[in-house]
Design an enzyme around this catalytic site. Sequence first.
Site, PDB file in Angstrom:
ATOM      1  N   ASP A   1       2.393   2.933   4.726  1.00 49.55           N
ATOM      2  CA  ASP A   1       1.180   2.229   4.284  1.00 49.55           C
ATOM      3  C   ASP A   1       0.996   0.899   5.014  1.00 49.55           C
ATOM      4  O   ASP A   1       0.782  -0.148   4.388  1.00 49.55           O
ATOM      5  CB  ASP A   1       1.233   1.969   2.776  1.00 49.55           C
ATOM      6  CG  ASP A   1       1.627   3.203   1.981  1.00 49.55           C
ATOM      7  OD1 ASP A   1       1.126   4.292   2.305  1.00 49.55           O
ATOM      8  OD2 ASP A   1       2.433   3.083   1.045  1.00 49.55           O
TER       9      ASP A   1
ATOM     10  N   GLU B   1      -7.493   7.155  -1.050  1.00 48.21           N
ATOM     11  CA  GLU B   1      -6.716   6.012  -1.527  1.00 48.21           C
ATOM     12  C   GLU B   1      -6.560   5.024  -0.378  1.00 48.21           C
ATOM     13  O   GLU B   1      -7.213   5.150   0.660  1.00 48.21           O
ATOM     14  CB  GLU B   1      -5.342   6.479  -2.035  1.00 48.21           C
ATOM     15  CG  GLU B   1      -4.548   7.235  -0.982  1.00 48.21           C
ATOM     16  CD  GLU B   1      -3.272   7.859  -1.526  1.00 48.21           C
ATOM     17  OE1 GLU B   1      -2.951   7.626  -2.713  1.00 48.21           O
ATOM     18  OE2 GLU B   1      -2.585   8.569  -0.771  1.00 48.21           O
TER      19      GLU B   1
END
Length: 554
Positions: A56, A222
């Site tokens: 991420d 997301e």
Amino acid sequence: MKIDKLKTVLFSAFLFISFSGNTQVKNQPNYVSKVWVSDQRNGTYKNPVLNADYSDPDAIRVGNDFYLISSSFEDIPGLPVLHSKDLVNWTIVGHAITRLAPFDHFSRPQHGNGVWAPSIRYRNGEFLIYYPDPDFGIFLTKAKNPAGPWSEPILVEAGKGLIDPCPLWDEDGKVYLVHAYAGSRAGIKSVIVVKQMNSEGTKTIDQGALVYDGHETDVTIEGPKFYKRNGYYYIFAPAGGVPTGWQLVLRSKNVYGPYERKVVMAQGKTPVNGPHQGAWVNTQSGEDWFLHFQDKEAYGRVVHLNPMKWVDNWPVIGTDSDGDGTGDPVLNYKKPDVGKTHPIVTPLESDEFNGTKLGLQWQWHANSKATWSFSNPAKGTLRLFTDKIPEGAKNLWETPNVLSQKFPADIFMATTKLNFSPNNTKIENEKTGLAIMGLSYANLALKSKKDGVYLVYTVCRDADRGKSEDEKTILKLNNPKADVYFRVKITNGAKCRFSYSMDGMSYTDAGEEFQAEVGKWKGAKIGLFATREAVTNDSGYADFDWFRIEEVAK
């Protein structure tokens, strides 16, 4: 004791602000990995630029410096901060979190919890990191220097399932926060919301608005990142799931939408599965680039760098040979134009344990105790004191004092030299060694018993489900005070083979081949540990002379 040692573009605050102040990190001795170097020394690079589990990723440029952060989940210190001069060569410069709150809660391993996908921005002379804890809410920490110290995190919004926050400061002075939801906590997912914050960006001030619903075409959307360019609001967001998804971009002239949708990068015919979730950055010369991850199972989520260009106010990431606006990831490419050539560096891996502090690559399974480890620079060793396994813990997965680091390459070898001094006068079953950690784990260790010290090989399958260890005795040490060398070789497919040596020259295999497995939302890790089963007022200890990552020996 060992003898071998070791055109500037000004963006708004929600983009990547050029800055000429004192935010640069101090130069560190250049470390170059023996097992993975992205820079090809000929003006090109190969992906991944970080062949380790920095999942991420988000990144910014501040002046001539690039900074990258990533998820760290329960690992401490958490929120690693990396620095680069050219987007290819990276070093670890610090961590934004030294312990996780609530402190008691995170004093035991909370695998898969803690710090999820963060974002980093630079504003008014400060670095800002917004990060989510899916069980407690969205937090903000600040620093003048990216290497730290970072401020005590403050709660921007409390709640369960609030994940992947990213701020945006608009020209009219309004401040917004985009985020997603984790279905496991919130009971909803695959949607993106925008909320307004106060002018300081320290609190949300409304319940927000739903700006995109991905249920029909972009399930599991997301990880949004918020930008503004040429009058458009852009939300860069991954969809389709971690190992199989694509990079989506949404755009609108209004912060609350409606947003248009476009897939700007997908796997295509490349071997790079699920290329998505990351950061748009630009160079001083005006080039655009995108840093993102690829899920490589036991190796974790590794970081790729792809070129990016704008076509009709849409970004295209990678190479778009058919001109449809959806790029494919590159495997090799020309390095970014940053105006000059910089030295080759890589994140730390090996550690000679000669200084007063651990290398920045090391992390614990939980908030650490001061008594777990001590550097001894006079001897050039790291001392790990055995600590009692928590009540109710069934295996090492549930034990906090495991000191570990990420796998640094697909193929590598880790070797450590240690000396064990158990407290044989009062207790037995103290244990110390070298481990490969994941949902299942294996380790090679020294274990104290009433009649001496034994070499043991342990495997624990489905450790995350509370299964017991299978421990096999290999031999009894003739001289329990002698130095011992432990080694593990990792080959393609994350297959691991442990071995040991009494002289550091000749190694003997120990146990069967072990298949490394993922952890919770992360790759496997390699580490050191020292444990005991009993309460004592004076534990035993292990002195680790060094830990080295090298090419696999022929």
